[in-house]
Design a protein around this motif. Structure first.
Motif, PDB file in Angstrom:
ATOM      1  N   CYS A  41     -10.822 -37.138  27.003  1.00 52.82           N
ATOM      2  CA  CYS A  41      -9.688 -36.943  26.105  1.00 52.82           C
ATOM      3  C   CYS A  41      -9.063 -35.600  26.389  1.00 52.82           C
ATOM      4  O   CYS A  41      -9.618 -34.773  27.098  1.00 52.82           O
ATOM      5  CB  CYS A  41     -10.103 -37.083  24.639  1.00 52.82           C
ATOM      6  N   ASP A  43      -7.260 -32.915  23.982  1.00 52.39           N
ATOM      7  CA  ASP A  43      -7.271 -32.160  22.748  1.00 52.39           C
ATOM      8  C   ASP A  43      -8.704 -31.711  22.429  1.00 52.39           C
ATOM      9  O   ASP A  43      -9.461 -31.354  23.321  1.00 52.39           O
ATOM     10  CB  ASP A  43      -6.638 -32.979  21.603  1.00 52.39           C
ATOM     11  N   TYR A  44      -9.010 -31.711  21.183  1.00 53.51           N
ATOM     12  CA  TYR A  44     -10.352 -31.283  20.747  1.00 53.51           C
ATOM     13  C   TYR A  44     -11.270 -32.507  20.753  1.00 53.51           C
ATOM     14  O   TYR A  44     -11.257 -33.305  19.835  1.00 53.51           O
ATOM     15  CB  TYR A  44     -10.292 -30.621  19.379  1.00 53.51           C
ATOM     16  N   CYS A  45     -12.025 -32.635  21.830  1.00 52.75           N
ATOM     17  CA  CYS A  45     -12.794 -33.845  22.108  1.00 52.75           C
ATOM     18  C   CYS A  45     -14.201 -33.814  21.515  1.00 52.75           C
ATOM     19  O   CYS A  45     -14.818 -34.853  21.375  1.00 52.75           O
ATOM     20  CB  CYS A  45     -12.903 -34.034  23.608  1.00 52.75           C
ATOM     21  N   LYS A  62     -12.469 -28.149  23.093  1.00 53.11           N
ATOM     22  CA  LYS A  62     -11.834 -28.977  24.117  1.00 53.11           C
ATOM     23  C   LYS A  62     -12.783 -29.148  25.295  1.00 53.11           C
ATOM     24  O   LYS A  62     -13.695 -28.345  25.492  1.00 53.11           O
ATOM     25  CB  LYS A  62     -10.553 -28.304  24.607  1.00 53.11           C
TER      26      LYS A  62
END
Length: 153
Positions: A41, A43-45, A62
């Motif tokens: 992903c 963003d903030y995964c 991230k």
């Protein structure tokens, strides 16, 4: 073969002794972690919440070389804390394998629950959205706390 069986039986006996009571003084001493992760992903995964005493600490980061980790904390009310602690069944948790299914395969994501009590830690990682039956009660109480940090910047 005999050594394998001996080690297996020893592990089971230690697990039974260690986690012999459902809520063995988990009311004040246990730390609880719950988290999610998605390997593919942008963003903030990776998101995690740590509950220690009445304090909840949320962290998100991230993927990649620059994780840009953000953290937020808040105090939890006694009603929420009591509900969370009562939903911990160390016997059931200790009997689960460390990994269930294929967490984060094909970027399906993963979730985990980790309980530390009396110097012992048990972590169970499972496929996102496929909570094992013995963790449903605990995870259903953790998710609202987890989601209460959606505005963490």
């Amino acid at each position: 073969m005999k050594n394998k069986n001996f080690l297996y039986i020893t592990f089971i006996l230690i697990s039974i002794i260690t986690f012999s009571c459902k809520n063995q003084d988990l009311t004040t001493t246990a730390t609880i972690k719950y988290g999610t992760s998605f390997g593919m992903c942008v963003d903030y995964c990776q998101r995690e919440i740590l509950l220690n005493g009445s304090k909840a600490t949320f962290a998100k980061s991230k993927n990649g070389n620059n994780p840009d980790t953000k953290t937020c904390t808040k105090e939890l009310d006694e009603v929420t804390l009591t509900a969370l602690r009562k939903s911990i069944d160390m016997n059931a948790i200790s009997n689960l394998p460390d990994v269930i299914g294929c967490p984060d395969c094909a970027d399906g994501g993963s979730e985990y629950v980790e309980i530390t009590s009396n110097g012992k830690t048990k972590k169970v990682v499972f496929e996102y959205g496929k909570t094992p039956p013995s963790l449903i009660d605990l995870v259903s109480k953790l998710k609202p706390v987890f989601q209460s940090f959606n505005d963490c910047k």
